[in-house]
Write an enzyme that holds these catalytic residues in place. Structure first.
Site, mmCIF file in Angstrom:
data_model
loop_
_atom_site.group_PDB
_atom_site.id
_atom_site.type_symbol
_atom_site.label_atom_id
_atom_site.label_comp_id
_atom_site.label_asym_id
_atom_site.label_seq_id
_atom_site.Cartn_x
_atom_site.Cartn_y
_atom_site.Cartn_z
ATOM 1 N N LYS A 132 -20.653 0.337 4.291
ATOM 2 C CA LYS A 132 -19.483 -0.482 3.963
ATOM 3 C C LYS A 132 -18.187 0.197 4.421
ATOM 4 C CE LYS A 132 -19.954 -2.143 -0.181
ATOM 5 N NZ LYS A 132 -19.891 -2.276 -1.663
ATOM 6 N N LYS A 157 -22.501 6.942 -4.834
ATOM 7 C CA LYS A 157 -22.612 5.993 -5.948
ATOM 8 C C LYS A 157 -23.091 6.730 -7.179
ATOM 9 C CE LYS A 157 -22.209 1.469 -6.559
ATOM 10 N NZ LYS A 157 -21.437 0.521 -5.754
ATOM 11 N N SER A 192 -9.413 0.701 -2.841
ATOM 12 C CA SER A 192 -9.620 2.037 -3.423
ATOM 13 C C SER A 192 -9.083 3.102 -2.468
ATOM 14 C CB SER A 192 -11.102 2.306 -3.658
ATOM 15 O OG SER A 192 -11.504 1.811 -4.909
HETATM 16 N N1 GLU Z 1 -18.092 -0.508 -6.628
HETATM 17 C C1 GLU Z 1 -17.393 -1.107 -5.541
HETATM 18 C C2 GLU Z 1 -18.344 -1.373 -4.391
HETATM 19 O O1 GLU Z 1 -19.524 -1.485 -4.570
HETATM 20 C C3 GLU Z 1 -16.141 -0.338 -5.161
HETATM 21 C C4 GLU Z 1 -16.357 1.078 -4.723
HETATM 22 C C5 GLU Z 1 -15.048 1.847 -4.576
HETATM 23 O O2 GLU Z 1 -13.989 1.287 -4.756
HETATM 24 O O3 GLU Z 1 -15.148 3.036 -4.272
HETATM 25 O O4 GLU Z 1 -17.929 -1.545 -3.273
#
Ligand code: GLU
Length: 438
Positions: free
Chosen positions: A99, A111, A363
């Site tokens: 991503k 994660k 973020s």
């Molecule tokens: N939990 C979100 C995702 O799956 C955001 C992760 C973030 O902002 O670091 O993309």
């Protein structure tokens, strides 16, 4: 946020790496770099002891995975859910690596998660658990190594506690260690709705390409948490018809479409998803049909947005999905087997690693603001987010069209190109024994 329990429980990480194999042949990346991506850089498993309000002690299993840091510090949320296990966290971390590469922000993927049902915990128990988890992982995370954020069933308040705990341990205010914080503790404008907004900007690009009139387009949203609500709200503002929404307890359908702000009001204030129309906090019931999550997924709508958990669309129900366009606001809602049957039907799936990347993009903006100490307006955040989402959407769409592949494979190939480039730039060619490019 969860809306449906997964129809089947597979080893998520094993499933997740299948997508790398599929995309590899379309990307400029050395096979050995792919091999490395099949093994997370480091994993941490901890037990978090929590003194409960009744005086008893409970232990919770927690995890943090740093999947790959070739492109920068690892980045990704922390999830609180009973279903969390190491395989799930590893899969989610891999998706974060891809991503961040898809949107071109300088992060790798990470994660975390705790196996817990947060709805069963009091406010104080939740705070003790969150702070306890940070004490366990404090040496594993940091603004230049691994930066957590919110995910399913975690929010800005929890991020605030976590940042505070980390700062106490390090005896230094460290806002950049975590994103998705409250604005008053160094959070960014526009972080709250960023995931849904990113998906909405993708849909706007598709609207332009296909010449849609929003009023003629019906949308069903499965999962009415943060991402689902904001996506629905933004689409509704533009005239799209939100005909169905659901949460973990079931869904509602109304052919004429719902007034989305009223649904959000009822869900957030009364903690109940109800078919209502509200004016100045007075809500009247509107006519609607109760449906299950399974029925929602199979509705004859123009756009389906799965916005809950992974493995929602599997080989069991993929054949019955009628929506020609899917916007994956959740992580991993479609299994690789289901991919194939959606592809055969000619459905367009805007994949999770693009469609929900708005969250991590903002973020990144938050982290940049924390490190520079200078804060942006909401408008600046929206403009920069839109620029990134539109640019990457169009690059991937174009790649899909020219290579005649599905959009997910195009997105993975796009990500793998960037990861491959970084592997090469690191000068590890000696390690790989070749130039690092195929
Ligand atoms: N939990 C979100 C995702 O799956 C955001 C992760 C973030 O902002 O670091 O993309």
């Amino acid at each position: 946020m969860s809306a449906v329990e997964p129809l089947q429980q597979t080893d998520l990480f094993t499933e997740a790496i299948k997508r790398l194999d599929r995309a590899q042949e379309y990307a400029k990346v050395h096979p050995e770099a792919i091999e490395r991506l099949k093994h997370p850089k480091s994993v941490l498993s901890v037990a978090v002891p929590v003194r409960m309000d009744d005086g008893s002690l409970r232990l919770f299993d927690g995890y943090r995975v740093r999947h790959d840091d070739t492109r920068g510090p690892t980045k990704g949320g922390i999830r609180y859910h009973p279903q969390v296990d190491m395989s799930e966290v590893k899969a989610l971390a891999l998706w974060m690596t891809c991503k961040c590469a898809v949107v071109g922000i300088p992060f790798g993927g990470g994660k975390g998660g705790i196996s817990v049902n947060p709805k069963e915990l009091s406010h104080m128990e939740l705070e003790r658990l969150s702070r306890g988890f940070i004490r366990q992982i404090a040496d594993f995370i940091g603004p230049d190594t691994d930066i957590p954020a919110p995910d399913v069933y975690t929010n800005s308040r929890i991020m605030g506690w976590m940042m505070d705990e980390y700062s106490r341990i390090k005896r230094q205010k460290t806002p950049a260690v975590i994103t998705g914080k409250p604005i008053s503790l160094g959070g960014s404008q526009g972080r709250d709705d960023a995931t849904g907004r990113g998906g909405y900007y993708c849909l706007k690009e598709l609207e332009r390409i296909r010449g849609w009139n929003p009023k003629e387009i019906s949308i069903a949203v499965q999962g009415f948490g943060n991402a689902g609500q904001h996506f629905a709200r933004l689409c509704h503002n533009d005239g799209y018809k939100i005909v169905a929404v659901s949460d973990s307890r079931g869904g509602i359908y109304r052919e004429e479409g719902f007034d989305v702000p009223s649904l959000c009001y009822s869900k957030n204030v009364n903690r109940e998803l109800k078919a209502v129309y509200c004016k100045d906090s007075v809500c009247d019931t509107v006519e609607a049909t109760s449906i299950t999550n399974e029925q929602l997924l199979e509705l004859d709508v123009n756009v389906l947005a799965p916005a809950a958990l992974e493995n929602t669309i599997t080989d069991v129900n993929a054949g019955r999905i009628k929506a020609p366009v899917l916007v994956e606001l959740a992580n991993g809602p479609v299994t690789p087997e289901a991919d194939r049957s959606l592809e055969e039907k000619g459905s367009l799936v805007i994949p999770d690693i693009l469609a929900n990347a708005g969250g991590v993009t903002v973020s990144y903006f938050e982290w940049v603001q924390n490190r520079s100490g200078y804060y942006w307006t909401e408008e600046e955040v929206h403009t920069r987010l839109r620029e990134i989402m539109s640019r990457e959407f169009n690059a991937i769409y174009e790649r899909m069209t020219s290579a005649k592949i599905d959009m997910r494979t195009a997105a993975y190939a796009h990500a793998l190109d960037r990861i491959g480039e970084a592997v090469e730039a690191h000068g590890t060619s000696a390690f790989f024994g070749t130039s690092g490019r195929s």
